[in-house]
Scaffold this active site. Structure first.
Site, PDB file in Angstrom:
ATOM      1  N   GLU A  21       0.843  -1.204   0.000  1.00 21.55           N
ATOM      2  CA  GLU A  21       0.000   0.000   0.000  1.00 21.55           C
ATOM      3  C   GLU A  21       0.878   1.254   0.000  1.00 21.55           C
ATOM      4  O   GLU A  21       0.599   2.221  -0.684  1.00 21.55           O
ATOM      5  CB  GLU A  21      -0.901   0.021   1.235  1.00 21.55           C
ATOM      6  CG  GLU A  21      -2.071  -0.925   1.125  1.00 21.55           C
ATOM      7  CD  GLU A  21      -2.848  -0.986   2.421  1.00 21.55           C
ATOM      8  OE1 GLU A  21      -2.317  -1.541   3.401  1.00 21.55           O
ATOM      9  OE2 GLU A  21      -3.956  -0.477   2.461  1.00 21.55           O
ATOM     10  N   ASP A  42       3.971   1.463  -1.111  1.00 24.30           N
ATOM     11  CA  ASP A  42       4.601   1.582  -2.429  1.00 24.30           C
ATOM     12  C   ASP A  42       3.631   2.161  -3.452  1.00 24.30           C
ATOM     13  O   ASP A  42       4.010   2.940  -4.326  1.00 24.30           O
ATOM     14  CB  ASP A  42       5.081   0.204  -2.911  1.00 24.30           C
ATOM     15  CG  ASP A  42       6.277  -0.274  -2.114  1.00 24.30           C
ATOM     16  OD1 ASP A  42       6.548  -1.484  -2.121  1.00 24.30           O
ATOM     17  OD2 ASP A  42       6.934   0.570  -1.471  1.00 24.30           O
ATOM     18  N   GLU A  95      18.223 -14.025  -5.124  1.00 29.11           N
ATOM     19  CA  GLU A  95      18.336 -14.329  -3.685  1.00 29.11           C
ATOM     20  C   GLU A  95      16.985 -14.114  -3.034  1.00 29.11           C
ATOM     21  O   GLU A  95      16.208 -13.279  -3.513  1.00 29.11           O
ATOM     22  CB  GLU A  95      19.313 -13.351  -3.006  1.00 29.11           C
ATOM     23  CG  GLU A  95      20.735 -13.461  -3.441  1.00 29.11           C
ATOM     24  CD  GLU A  95      21.553 -12.253  -2.963  1.00 29.11           C
ATOM     25  OE1 GLU A  95      21.068 -11.443  -2.158  1.00 29.11           O
ATOM     26  OE2 GLU A  95      22.692 -12.136  -3.420  1.00 29.11           O
ATOM     27  N   LYS A 106      14.547 -12.376  -0.561  1.00 31.56           N
ATOM     28  CA  LYS A 106      14.580 -11.040   0.060  1.00 31.56           C
ATOM     29  C   LYS A 106      14.243 -11.222   1.538  1.00 31.56           C
ATOM     30  O   LYS A 106      13.164 -11.705   1.885  1.00 31.56           O
ATOM     31  CB  LYS A 106      13.568 -10.127  -0.631  1.00 31.56           C
ATOM     32  CG  LYS A 106      13.630  -8.693  -0.175  1.00 31.56           C
ATOM     33  CD  LYS A 106      12.793  -7.834  -1.121  1.00 31.56           C
ATOM     34  CE  LYS A 106      12.872  -6.365  -0.788  1.00 31.56           C
ATOM     35  NZ  LYS A 106      12.636  -6.009   0.594  1.00 31.56           N
ATOM     36  N   ASP A 142      13.242 -10.176   5.165  1.00 34.96           N
ATOM     37  CA  ASP A 142      12.432  -9.089   5.698  1.00 34.96           C
ATOM     38  C   ASP A 142      13.010  -8.628   7.033  1.00 34.96           C
ATOM     39  O   ASP A 142      12.522  -8.980   8.097  1.00 34.96           O
ATOM     40  CB  ASP A 142      10.992  -9.587   5.847  1.00 34.96           C
ATOM     41  CG  ASP A 142      10.030  -8.427   5.880  1.00 34.96           C
ATOM     42  OD1 ASP A 142      10.472  -7.296   5.647  1.00 34.96           O
ATOM     43  OD2 ASP A 142       8.839  -8.663   6.143  1.00 34.96           O
ATOM     44  N   TYR A 190      25.248  -9.857   1.924  1.00 36.75           N
ATOM     45  CA  TYR A 190      25.166 -10.097   0.490  1.00 36.75           C
ATOM     46  C   TYR A 190      25.881  -9.067  -0.375  1.00 36.75           C
ATOM     47  O   TYR A 190      25.778  -9.092  -1.590  1.00 36.75           O
ATOM     48  CB  TYR A 190      23.708 -10.202   0.040  1.00 36.75           C
ATOM     49  CG  TYR A 190      22.805  -9.117   0.609  1.00 36.75           C
ATOM     50  CD1 TYR A 190      22.944  -7.796   0.248  1.00 36.75           C
ATOM     51  CD2 TYR A 190      21.810  -9.449   1.525  1.00 36.75           C
ATOM     52  CE1 TYR A 190      22.135  -6.813   0.770  1.00 36.75           C
ATOM     53  CE2 TYR A 190      20.986  -8.469   2.063  1.00 36.75           C
ATOM     54  CZ  TYR A 190      21.151  -7.151   1.679  1.00 36.75           C
ATOM     55  OH  TYR A 190      20.353  -6.177   2.208  1.00 36.75           O
ATOM     56  N   LYS A 235      19.795  -9.765  -9.120  1.00 36.25           N
ATOM     57  CA  LYS A 235      20.961  -8.900  -9.316  1.00 36.25           C
ATOM     58  C   LYS A 235      21.733  -9.334 -10.557  1.00 36.25           C
ATOM     59  O   LYS A 235      21.883 -10.538 -10.803  1.00 36.25           O
ATOM     60  CB  LYS A 235      21.900  -9.014  -8.097  1.00 36.25           C
ATOM     61  CG  LYS A 235      21.197  -8.694  -6.803  1.00 36.25           C
ATOM     62  CD  LYS A 235      22.065  -8.970  -5.586  1.00 36.25           C
ATOM     63  CE  LYS A 235      21.249  -8.651  -4.332  1.00 36.25           C
ATOM     64  NZ  LYS A 235      21.985  -8.881  -3.099  1.00 36.25           N
ATOM     65  N   LYS A 257       8.395  -8.545  -5.519  1.00 33.05           N
ATOM     66  CA  LYS A 257       7.595  -8.720  -4.299  1.00 33.05           C
ATOM     67  C   LYS A 257       6.552  -9.813  -4.520  1.00 33.05           C
ATOM     68  O   LYS A 257       5.816  -9.786  -5.514  1.00 33.05           O
ATOM     69  CB  LYS A 257       6.867  -7.406  -3.955  1.00 33.05           C
ATOM     70  CG  LYS A 257       7.775  -6.261  -3.559  1.00 33.05           C
ATOM     71  CD  LYS A 257       8.308  -6.465  -2.138  1.00 33.05           C
ATOM     72  CE  LYS A 257       8.936  -5.222  -1.568  1.00 33.05           C
ATOM     73  NZ  LYS A 257       8.063  -4.343  -0.864  1.00 33.05           N
ATOM     74  N   CYS A 265     -23.843   9.864  13.333  1.00 35.78           N
ATOM     75  CA  CYS A 265     -22.590   9.479  13.986  1.00 35.78           C
ATOM     76  C   CYS A 265     -22.895   8.460  15.089  1.00 35.78           C
ATOM     77  O   CYS A 265     -23.786   8.684  15.901  1.00 35.78           O
ATOM     78  CB  CYS A 265     -21.928  10.718  14.586  1.00 35.78           C
ATOM     79  SG  CYS A 265     -20.548  10.317  15.684  1.00 35.78           S
ATOM     80  N   CYS A 270     -22.250  10.412  18.667  1.00 34.17           N
ATOM     81  CA  CYS A 270     -23.005  11.583  19.143  1.00 34.17           C
ATOM     82  C   CYS A 270     -24.315  11.774  18.412  1.00 34.17           C
ATOM     83  O   CYS A 270     -25.038  12.723  18.687  1.00 34.17           O
ATOM     84  CB  CYS A 270     -22.136  12.833  19.036  1.00 34.17           C
ATOM     85  SG  CYS A 270     -21.904  13.344  17.318  1.00 34.17           S
ATOM     86  N   CYS A 295     -18.382  13.289  10.719  1.00 33.51           N
ATOM     87  CA  CYS A 295     -19.209  13.841  11.773  1.00 33.51           C
ATOM     88  C   CYS A 295     -18.670  15.253  11.986  1.00 33.51           C
ATOM     89  O   CYS A 295     -17.501  15.436  12.272  1.00 33.51           O
ATOM     90  CB  CYS A 295     -19.057  13.003  13.045  1.00 33.51           C
ATOM     91  SG  CYS A 295     -19.740  13.842  14.481  1.00 33.51           S
ATOM     92  N   CYS A 311     -18.168  16.190  19.414  1.00 28.56           N
ATOM     93  CA  CYS A 311     -18.397  14.738  19.412  1.00 28.56           C
ATOM     94  C   CYS A 311     -17.347  14.068  20.306  1.00 28.56           C
ATOM     95  O   CYS A 311     -16.142  14.292  20.123  1.00 28.56           O
ATOM     96  CB  CYS A 311     -18.288  14.203  17.986  1.00 28.56           C
ATOM     97  SG  CYS A 311     -18.272  12.415  17.909  1.00 28.56           S
TER      98      CYS A 311
HETATM   99  S1  IVH Z   1      20.514  -6.010  -2.234  1.00 26.45           S
HETATM  100  C1  IVH Z   1      21.857  -1.556  -3.521  1.00 26.45           C
HETATM  101  N1  IVH Z   1      19.659  -8.307  -1.362  1.00 26.45           N
HETATM  102  O1  IVH Z   1      15.650  -4.976   0.809  1.00 26.45           O
HETATM  103  C2  IVH Z   1      20.830  -2.290  -2.729  1.00 26.45           C
HETATM  104  N2  IVH Z   1      18.697  -6.348  -0.427  1.00 26.45           N
HETATM  105  O2  IVH Z   1      13.741  -3.246  -0.507  1.00 26.45           O
HETATM  106  C3  IVH Z   1      21.352  -3.597  -2.289  1.00 26.45           C
HETATM  107  N3  IVH Z   1      17.058  -6.792   1.320  1.00 26.45           N
HETATM  108  O3  IVH Z   1      17.462  -2.032   1.281  1.00 26.45           O
HETATM  109  C4  IVH Z   1      20.316  -4.402  -1.659  1.00 26.45           C
HETATM  110  N4  IVH Z   1      17.189  -8.975   1.277  1.00 26.45           N
HETATM  111  O4  IVH Z   1      17.689  -3.894   3.082  1.00 26.45           O
HETATM  112  C5  IVH Z   1      19.545  -6.983  -1.268  1.00 26.45           C
HETATM  113  N5  IVH Z   1      19.031 -10.428  -0.670  1.00 26.45           N
HETATM  114  C6  IVH Z   1      18.917  -9.106  -0.571  1.00 26.45           C
HETATM  115  C7  IVH Z   1      18.029  -8.493   0.346  1.00 26.45           C
HETATM  116  C8  IVH Z   1      17.947  -7.110   0.370  1.00 26.45           C
HETATM  117  C9  IVH Z   1      16.617  -7.934   1.848  1.00 26.45           C
HETATM  118  C10 IVH Z   1      16.610  -5.448   1.715  1.00 26.45           C
HETATM  119  C11 IVH Z   1      17.678  -4.395   1.762  1.00 26.45           C
HETATM  120  C12 IVH Z   1      17.198  -3.320   0.824  1.00 26.45           C
HETATM  121  C13 IVH Z   1      15.730  -3.586   0.768  1.00 26.45           C
HETATM  122  C14 IVH Z   1      15.102  -3.026  -0.489  1.00 26.45           C
END
Ligand code: IVH
Length: 669
Positions: A33, A35, A113, A115, A117, A224, A291, A315, A409, A412, A427, A432
């Site tokens: 949301e 983004d 890779e 991602k 969290d 990484y 990457k 995502k 409302c 009130c 309202c 209120c």
């Molecule tokens: S590469 C130049 N690899 O996701 C940016 N980021 O949404 C290099 N993150 O700021 C980031 N897993 O904190 C990379 N395997 C991964 C990641 C990763 C999580 C995070 C990172 C980044 C954010 C972007």
């Protein structure tokens, strides 16, 4: 709504959520949301470049650094990643990348890779020994969390066979799901607010002042990235192997993949595996990072001010769960907005049990035709705010009648009103109790008057006991009266009286913000305080004068005027003044407030007509400040011929750069 109002509204929302996320660490909307808001803002600004301002959230690299730890400047900005939400976005990324590399033939070698969290971290090793750990902060300046990083068991203090000299290695710190659950159980027992997700819990843990506490939380890490070092190998795959050899933790599910179609397949596989992956993987993942494998070619592609062009974050689509909607209820907010929400049969989605979900507004309920008793599909868009996506069984026999928005409302019973161009019903009763409750919560909140101890439940009790019916009544509370309130001891009463007294000295702009004028956020309040300097001057300002203040657009100006035109609001301001609250701002360096108060300028290069002195004078005469070096606090860089490194830095920080013509226009020369 016209583009300028929509842009203003979006900026306000983005700033609000950024602040919740970066400062309070309790984001109230999902990443997707958030983004989406940012994407809409960016698109509108792209279509209306004349409406772009230096302080728009699109012009910054990331969120802001918070207080409490020493600041560190990152040697290279810690950028974020551009997002891809579907396979077409992935293909578009591949297209752009090929174009950037001069249309390479054949499929491009990538590394995919998971991602993680968590939160990004930058580690420095000198001759193989850990010397510094820093958070990302706003991407340019982070926080020095070396001591805390040292407690993370995954992070070696000494690298095995590590490189000579100083290298920076970046990655992600995260909280394993199990540790997250344990932390929340402990917090629940201690009566502390629970973390919404492992990422927020990790961020909270990392910012603990006591490293022993950090150690107890059980943080982990994956690395990484190696930042500009001689030790950088040719490919990313090789780099990951090397990091592992150095005994750094590397997430093991990465894969070297050639061609974007095979990458899409990897994303699809993990997307499907993900619900199960919460069991397979001990941590939360919200996507895949793709990457370019060839590290050398990355510099050819370069970066935008926010993202590298050689990587993208795919995502995962949000997880959805089905449940029964017990009933639709409505909530009254601070500005009187009355919004429907769903009370649900509790259901587990993306890591937590959910029993309420937003329905946004009456139109949304109508469009989705959501009714009491329906089976509904609910998603958290990967993160926090649950929302009802759709009704699963719209053709079921015996459904409840269509839901209708109440006309009164719920608190009130005043008639609800809806502006022609708005979806939200309000309202409008200024007294209120529901609005009063929310308004008082805002007034006493940390970023407004900061009255510690005056929280939601105490406010409810004070209203119920008839002790407060307006913001000004807070300043009539005495220790004796407070001691009579249920569950209020002598000591807490004394503390609260003390906090209330202290709040009188809060900055003038915080009071403006605390009044809760619609559309006036922290920045707007600062701009108003800076421009007018005194409450009397603000009250006397015409809509045009308000609108002439940088950062204040027509919607905000109209809203401020409307607020100040209401006699009960003026009466409130008078009562607050009589109670001794600060009604003026400190003078600027130039001696008086003006339309550029709060703005910082850096001059670089030679301007065609104006001398440096004349430009400086023009800025200072309007309340602005001129400094010698560019930082994230700089509002504008005014650049002439042969500008030098200040311009480069401004561009890296995403700060607005003005030529002489634009500068003259801004200051009205
Ligand atoms: S590469 C130049 N690899 O996701 C940016 N980021 O949404 C290099 N993150 O700021 C980031 N897993 O904190 C990379 N395997 C991964 C990641 C990763 C999580 C995070 C990172 C980044 C954010 C972007």
């Amino acid at each position: 709504m016209d583009p300028s109002s929509r842009i203003e509204e979006l900026r306000k929302q983005v700033r609000h959520y950024e602040e919740r996320y970066y400062v309070h660490q309790d984001s109230t909307i999902s990443d997707a949301e958030f983004d989406e808001l940012l994407r809409e803002l960016r698109n509108l600004e792209r279509d209306h470049p004349d409406l772009v301002t230096a302080d728009s959230p699109t012009q910054r690299v990331g969120g802001r650094a918070t207080d409490g730890f020493a600041s560190v400047q990152h040697a290279e900005p810690m950028l974020s990643l551009d997002n891809a939400y579907n396979e077409d976005d992935l293909r578009a990324f591949d297209e752009r990348l090929r174009r950037g590399l001069g249309q390479v033939e054949g499929p491009v070698p990538y590394v995919a890779e998971l991602k993680i969290d968590g939160l990004s971290i930058a580690l420095q090793y000198r001759d193989g020994r850990l010397i510094r750990g820093a958070t990302r902060g706003d991407g340019i300046t982070g926080e020095d969390v070396t001591v805390n990083v040292g407690t993370i068991k995954d992070i070696p203090h000494t690298l095995k066979g590590g490189p000579k000299g100083t290298v920076e290695i970046r990655g992600e710190v995260y909280l394993p799901r199990q540790e997250f659950e344990r932390t929340n159980q402990e917090r629940e027992k201690a009566g502390l607010p629970m973390f919404a997700n492992p990422r927020n819990a990790a961020a909270g843990a990392m910012r603990q002042i006591d490293p022993q506490q950090v150690k107890k939380r059980g943080l982990r890490a994956f690395l990484y990235q190696l930042v500009s070092a001689d030790a950088t190998p040719e490919t990313h795959a090789e780099l990951l192997r090397r990091l592992k050899q150095w005994t750094l933790p590397v997430e093991p599910h990465w894969k070297a993949i050639t061609g974007i179609e095979a990458v899409a397949e990897y994303c699809r596989e993990w997307g499907e595996k993900r619900a199960a992956a919460t069991r397979v993987l001990p941590f939360d993942t919200d996507g895949v990072v793709i990457k370019l494998d060839a590290i050398e070619l990355r510099s050819t592609l370069g970066t935008t001010s926010k993202f590298p062009r050689w990587a993208v974050a795919y995502k995962f689509p949000p997880e959805q769960s089905e449940t029964t909607l017990i009933r639709i209820d409505i909530n009254v907010g601070r500005t009187g907005a009355v919004t429907p929400f769903a009370v649900l049969e509790p259901v587990f989605i993306a890591g937590t049990t959910v029993s309420m979900a937003t329905l946004h507004n009456a139109n949304e309920v109508g469009r989705k035709d959501v009714r009491d008793g329906d089976r509904v599909s609910v998603e958290k868009a990967g993160d926090i705010i649950p929302q009802v996506v759709r009704v699963v069984d719209p053709n079921r026999a015996g459904r409840s009648p269509r839901w209708v928005m109440p006309t009164l409302c719920p608190r009130c019973q005043s008639e609800l009103v809806r502006a022609e161009d708005e979806a939200v019903w309000r309202c409008e009763n200024t007294s209120c109790p529901a609005k009063l409750q929310r308004g008082l919560e805002h007034f006493s909140s940390r970023h407004a008057m900061n009255i510690e101890g005056l929280g939601e439940s105490l406010i409810a009790r004070l209203i119920a006991d008839g002790l407060i019916a307006s913001y000004a009544d807070i300043y009539t509370l005495t220790q004796e009266r407070l001691e009579q309130v249920e569950r209020m001891g002598k000591k807490s009463a004394a503390n609260l009286v003390d906090q209330i007294a202290r709040s009188k000295a809060r900055d003038f702009w915080r009071l403006i913000y605390g009044l809760g004028i619609r559309h006036v956020g922290e920045r707007g309040a600062q701009a108003l305080a800076g421009a007018f300097g005194k409450m009397d001057a603000l009250c006397a300002a015409s809509k045009e004068q308000l609108q002439a203040v940088p950062d204040i657009g027509s919607v905000v100006a109209a809203s401020v005027r409307e607020y100040l035109d209401q006699p009960q609001n003026r009466a409130l301001i008078n009562e607050l003044a009589a109670a001794g609250l600060k009604m003026d701002a400190p003078l600027t360096a130039a001696g008086s407030p003006g339309p550029l108060s709060g703005r910082t300028f850096v001059l670089t290069g030679t301007l065609p007509l104006l001398s440096r002195e004349a430009a400086t004078e023009a800025i200072q005469a309007r309340g602005g400040k001129v400094t010698g070096s560019v930082s994230k606090k700089t509002s504008y860089v005014v650049a002439g011929a042969d500008p030098g490194s200040k311009l480069v830095k401004a561009e890296a920080l995403g700060i607005a750069v003005l030529d002489e013509a634009a500068f003259r226009q801004l200051v009205g020369l």
